[in-house]
Design a protein around this motif. Structure first.
Motif: not given
Length: 349
Positions: A61-90
């Motif tokens: 389970x900790x590995x899954x949370x590590x990887x999820x945090x890593x995924x957010x790093x890559x996601x914000x490279x091409x999104x602003x905060x509104x786009x991130x929240x919309x994408x993560x909501x979906x």
């Protein structure tokens, strides 16, 4: 993440983490305490399989949370905060709510029927609990993440680069995990679902996972170079837990062992998995929907198998095969192909 800088090893580790959750859940049905945490339990136990499961249990389970945090790093490279929240909501919130409303009640109905309980509709996170946690982490930590992105050449980045690029820095990274274990004092370190321990441990792992990628290539070079020493340390702590503590080491020691396993996995993953493949492309899309539905087929298979006069190991292997085949067939021919279902399982339309 563009194709030329995509981290295939992190994609693989997400798939592997979800696969481990499936195997772990199937094994619970063959433990003498499975029914007490809501699983359909076979009459004959396979307690021997809990020895390897207990090795996985402190870091899956900790590995899954590590990887999820890593995924957010890559996601914000091409999104602003509104786009991130919309994408993560979906991607997270919609499947989480849909799963609680339409998927979880199905396997709870099966459990109620098997144990001759009154059939009640239950709106509950169940095995999807960590999706709710991840969505909260995104909401809470996004301001910090975007601040770090904006100041990627300043002191905090240079500090993390230096710390996470040196093996001794991993000991510093483990401090918040040890503090969490000492302060929260979980009843059982491996009990993550819908507990304060699971929430705070997940938050720390999510943040540290982001920082590992944010710090740059030096972290990955270090864990790759030291992957065998990290493996020896992780295995050594597991053997100590098995031989001297009957798998119940002090929580702070389990926290350290957990981190050594995770950094070992990162090292081997970066060395051997950071390459594209058609299989990865398929599995990275399939893993999430399959995890959402797997408990229904696990319970359905248990209902039919556990009453048969078969050796417990045979039932275990058949149940693994049935659950996986049924999940993949449902994903391939139903979820993946019916347009209206795709967003309910976190897939793009």
């Amino acid at each position: 993440m563009s194709l030329d800088n995509r981290r295939y090893d992190i994609d693989w580790l997400r798939v592997i983490a979800i696969a481990l959750l499936l195997i772990y859940h199937i094994a619970i049905g063959f433990q003498p305490w499975g029914v007490f945490i809501g699983f359909i339990q076979n009459n004959d136990s396979l307690e021997s399989i809990w020895i390897p499961m207990s090795m996985l249990n402190v870091w899956r389970i900790p590995l899954l949370f590590f990887v999820s945090g890593m995924g957010v790093y890559f996601a914000i490279q091409r999104r602003d905060w509104k786009e991130l929240l919309i994408e993560r909501s979906k991607r997270i919130l919609v499947p989480f709510l849909f799963g609680m409303a339409a998927i979880v009640p199905l396997h709870i109905f099966l459990w109620q029927g098997y144990y001759h309980q009154d059939s009640n509709y239950v709106f509950n996170p169940a095995h999807l609990w960590f999706l709710g946690n991840i969505f909260i982490y995104v909401l809470v930590l996004s301001p910090l993440f975007f601040y770090l992105k904006k100041n990627s050449e300043r002191a905090i980045h240079l500090f993390l680069k230096k710390v996470l690029g040196h093996p001794a820095g991993l000991l510093l990274v483990m401090i918040p995990f040890v503090l969490e274990a000492v302060i929260v004092q979980p009843t059982n370190f491996e009990l993550y679902a819908m507990t304060m321990h699971g929430f705070w441990l997940g938050l720390v792992a999510f943040l540290v996972g982001f920082c590992c990628v944010y710090s740059g290539a030096s972290f990955w070079k270090m864990v790759t170079s030291y992957r065998y020493p990290l493996l020896v340390l992780a295995l050594g702590l597991y053997l100590v837990r098995l031989a001297f503590f009957e798998l119940k080491s002090p929580d702070y020691l389990i926290a350290i062992e957990s981190n050594f396993w995770i950094f070992t996995v990162f090292g081997f993953g970066h060395k051997y998995l950071n390459r594209p493949s058609n299989l990865l492309s398929y599995l990275s899309q399939a893993a999430y929907p399959i995890y959402i539905i797997h408990m229904v087929y696990l319970y359905l298979g248990s209902v039919f198998l556990f009453g048969l006069e078969l050796p417990a190991m045979s039932k275990y292997l058949i149940l693994i095969a049935f659950t996986n085949v049924a999940c993949f067939l449902t994903y391939e021919f139903v979820i993946r192909r019916i347009r209206v279902l795709r967003p309910l399982f976190g897939l793009k339309v």
